[in-house]
Design a protein around this motif. Structure first.
Motif, PDB file in Angstrom:
ATOM      1  N   ASN A   1       0.436  -0.447  -3.145  1.00 13.80           N
ATOM      2  CA  ASN A   1      -0.633   0.552  -3.281  1.00 13.80           C
ATOM      3  C   ASN A   1      -0.289   1.766  -2.413  1.00 13.80           C
ATOM      4  O   ASN A   1       0.813   1.841  -1.841  1.00 13.80           O
ATOM      5  CB  ASN A   1      -1.994  -0.059  -2.920  1.00 13.80           C
TER       6      ASN A   1
ATOM      7  N   GLU B   1      -1.231   2.770   0.543  1.00 15.52           N
ATOM      8  CA  GLU B   1      -0.920   2.487   1.945  1.00 15.52           C
ATOM      9  C   GLU B   1       0.456   1.840   2.099  1.00 15.52           C
ATOM     10  O   GLU B   1       1.234   2.207   2.970  1.00 15.52           O
ATOM     11  CB  GLU B   1      -1.955   1.539   2.571  1.00 15.52           C
ATOM     12  N   SER B   2       0.730   0.841   1.245  1.00 18.61           N
ATOM     13  CA  SER B   2       2.004   0.137   1.414  1.00 18.61           C
ATOM     14  C   SER B   2       3.186   1.033   1.043  1.00 18.61           C
ATOM     15  O   SER B   2       4.251   0.952   1.661  1.00 18.61           O
ATOM     16  CB  SER B   2       2.028  -1.184   0.633  1.00 18.61           C
TER      17      SER B   2
ATOM     18  N   LEU C   1       3.771   3.229   4.085  1.00 20.30           N
ATOM     19  CA  LEU C   1       4.433   2.482   5.161  1.00 20.30           C
ATOM     20  C   LEU C   1       5.908   2.236   4.828  1.00 20.30           C
ATOM     21  O   LEU C   1       6.782   2.372   5.685  1.00 20.30           O
ATOM     22  CB  LEU C   1       3.713   1.148   5.405  1.00 20.30           C
TER      23      LEU C   1
ATOM     24  N   LEU D   1       6.082  -5.892   4.920  1.00 15.54           N
ATOM     25  CA  LEU D   1       4.798  -5.609   4.278  1.00 15.54           C
ATOM     26  C   LEU D   1       4.365  -6.793   3.427  1.00 15.54           C
ATOM     27  O   LEU D   1       5.138  -7.283   2.594  1.00 15.54           O
ATOM     28  CB  LEU D   1       4.922  -4.346   3.419  1.00 15.54           C
TER      29      LEU D   1
ATOM     30  N   VAL E   1       2.155  -7.858   0.500  1.00 12.93           N
ATOM     31  CA  VAL E   1       1.506  -7.204  -0.644  1.00 12.93           C
ATOM     32  C   VAL E   1       1.223  -8.253  -1.727  1.00 12.93           C
ATOM     33  O   VAL E   1       1.778  -9.356  -1.667  1.00 12.93           O
ATOM     34  CB  VAL E   1       2.414  -6.073  -1.216  1.00 12.93           C
TER      35      VAL E   1
ATOM     36  N   ILE F   1       2.845  -6.509   8.484  1.00 16.78           N
ATOM     37  CA  ILE F   1       1.601  -5.779   8.179  1.00 16.78           C
ATOM     38  C   ILE F   1       1.082  -6.186   6.803  1.00 16.78           C
ATOM     39  O   ILE F   1       1.810  -6.118   5.810  1.00 16.78           O
ATOM     40  CB  ILE F   1       1.835  -4.249   8.194  1.00 16.78           C
ATOM     41  N   ARG F   2      -0.164  -6.622   6.782  1.00 11.75           N
ATOM     42  CA  ARG F   2      -0.794  -7.021   5.520  1.00 11.75           C
ATOM     43  C   ARG F   2      -1.434  -5.814   4.861  1.00 11.75           C
ATOM     44  O   ARG F   2      -2.277  -5.133   5.470  1.00 11.75           O
ATOM     45  CB  ARG F   2      -1.857  -8.088   5.848  1.00 11.75           C
ATOM     46  N   CYS F   3      -1.004  -5.514   3.615  1.00  8.87           N
ATOM     47  CA  CYS F   3      -1.563  -4.370   2.871  1.00  8.87           C
ATOM     48  C   CYS F   3      -2.132  -4.891   1.569  1.00  8.87           C
ATOM     49  O   CYS F   3      -1.483  -4.792   0.520  1.00  8.87           O
ATOM     50  CB  CYS F   3      -0.471  -3.358   2.535  1.00  8.87           C
TER      51      CYS F   3
ATOM     52  N   GLN G   1      -7.953  -1.235   4.853  1.00  9.29           N
ATOM     53  CA  GLN G   1      -7.028  -0.813   5.889  1.00  9.29           C
ATOM     54  C   GLN G   1      -5.952  -1.882   6.146  1.00  9.29           C
ATOM     55  O   GLN G   1      -6.284  -3.061   6.276  1.00  9.29           O
ATOM     56  CB  GLN G   1      -7.884  -0.600   7.155  1.00  9.29           C
ATOM     57  N   PRO G   2      -4.672  -1.505   6.198  1.00  6.90           N
ATOM     58  CA  PRO G   2      -3.646  -2.490   6.539  1.00  6.90           C
ATOM     59  C   PRO G   2      -3.909  -3.137   7.907  1.00  6.90           C
ATOM     60  O   PRO G   2      -4.480  -2.501   8.785  1.00  6.90           O
ATOM     61  CB  PRO G   2      -2.367  -1.658   6.577  1.00  6.90           C
TER      62      PRO G   2
ATOM     63  N   TYR H   1      -2.977   1.258  13.045  1.00  7.56           N
ATOM     64  CA  TYR H   1      -3.593   0.033  12.543  1.00  7.56           C
ATOM     65  C   TYR H   1      -3.965  -0.948  13.634  1.00  7.56           C
ATOM     66  O   TYR H   1      -3.345  -1.019  14.670  1.00  7.56           O
ATOM     67  CB  TYR H   1      -2.655  -0.640  11.532  1.00  7.56           C
TER      68      TYR H   1
END
Ligand code: TXA
Ligand code: MG
Length: 322
Positions: free
Chosen positions: A78, A80-81, A84, A95, A97, A185-187, A191-192, A205
């Motif tokens: 998405n 955000e990801s 990043l 990431l 996802v 990081i979880r996206c 918000q991540p 974050y």
């Protein structure tokens, strides 16, 4: 288990690709730590990572890819990801996802995981290996489950000598540059969230503080199964924030020493440089673990920058063992 260790070269990478295609495991250097790799599209090979490491079957693996195009074969990105990925790849950021297709590939022994962790490593040899294979390589750190991550090829050798499993080849690329695992990081939605600290700290974050060393297995599986209590652990017990040593303890030092002490010492950074300390952390723990002492006292490390990740690893190394 019969494996060989060879210096990384184009020929060695070609050999590694043959072994991966045949379902074997290959240990290779990334910029963070050595990974224990399998072809992500070979379910049996992926299963053998779990048996070779003794890894709990609920803990999914990171896919290592060599381009954004390859990443999109496995995960759905998405806004955000994508931002990043553009900012940090190639680099030590993983990431999490949504997973693109449940049939296409396997990164877990559990059908319940509908997300996938992906990164593009910033290491030439790793990228060449992935490119030549033509598909993603799933790789956890190349240590037995719960133990200290390897930052040198000899560490991988130490971990698996005499063990049973499917490791065929270790590509020796010297000491890894960073020395501490990637930031996860979880996206997924909203918000991540940072699930695991690493050398890169995207200050925008929040860290998911609901996962601590007391987190239960059930909670952890929902978030990031690798964030369980004891982890990264040497055989010797660790005592954190030590000002000096007690009895027969070795010392993992940070910064100048105030007094001379007659005990094995490994200084992570005499200059109090946190990047240098991260680079040296796992080697220091391994060296002191073999010192013949009864325990390891660890001097305080500032909780800032990569110090946050170092302290996270040290707390887990000191956590009660199951
Ligand atoms: O730097 C690194 O990340 C190294 C190198 C080899 O790339 N790899 C590494 O892998 O540290 P491993 O397996 O030791 O740690 C992967 C972490 C674990 O905490 C795992 O639970 C988490 O990533 N993880 C993997 N897939 C996940 C997912 N779908 N959702 C949440 N967490 C995930
Ligand atoms: Mg690991």
């Amino acid at each position: 288990m019969a494996f060989t260790l060879v210096p990384v070269s184009s020929d060695a990478i070609t050999r590694a690709v043959e072994l991966l295609r045949a379902g074997g495991l290959v240990a290779f250097p990334t910029e963070t730590v050595y990974g224990l790799g399998a072809d992500a599209e070979n379910q049996e090979a992926v299963a053998s990572i779990y048996s070779t490491k003794g890894r709990p079957s609920h803990n999914p693996l990171i896919l290592h890819v060599s381009s954004m195009q390859m990443a999109e074969r496995y995960g759905v990105f998405n806004k955000e990801s994508i931002a990043l990925a553009e900012k940090y790849w190639p680099g030590p950021v993983t990431l999490v996802v949504p997973r693109r297709d449940k049939i296409l590939f396997f990164n877990s022994m559990s059908d319940e995981v509908d997300t996938v962790a992906i990164r593009i490593p910033d290491a030439r040899e790793a990228l060449e290996l992935i490119d030549k294979l033509g598909s993603a390589i799933v790789a956890p750190s190349a240590n037995r489950s719960g133990r200290i991550s390897p930052t040198q090829a000899s560490h991988v050798q130490e971990e698996f000598t005499g063990a049973s499993g499917n490791l065929k080849l270790i590509l020796d690329g010297g000491h890894t540059r960073q020395g501490i695992e990637s930031t996860v990081i979880r996206c997924i939605d909203g918000q991540p969230i940072i699930l695991r600290h690493g050398s890169i700290i995207p200050d925008k974050y929040q860290f998911n503080r609901s996962i601590s060393s007391e987190t239960t297995l059930e909670d952890a599986v929902l978030h990031s199964p690798g964030m369980l209590g004891s982890h990264y652990a040497p055989d010797l017990p660790l005592r954190l924030n030590a000002k000096n040593t007690n009895g027969n303890e070795a010392l993992l030092a940070f910064g100048p020493l105030v007094a001379r002490i007659a005990t094995p010492i490994f200084n992570l950074s005499e200059d109090q440089n946190l990047d240098e300390a991260a680079h040296n952390l796992y080697t220091g723990l391994r060296v002191l673990d073999k010192s013949g002492c009864d325990g390891i006292a660890v001097m305080p490390i500032p909780e800032k920058g990569v110090g946050i990740a170092i302290n996270d690893r040290l707390r887990r190394a000191a956590a009660p063992r199951k």
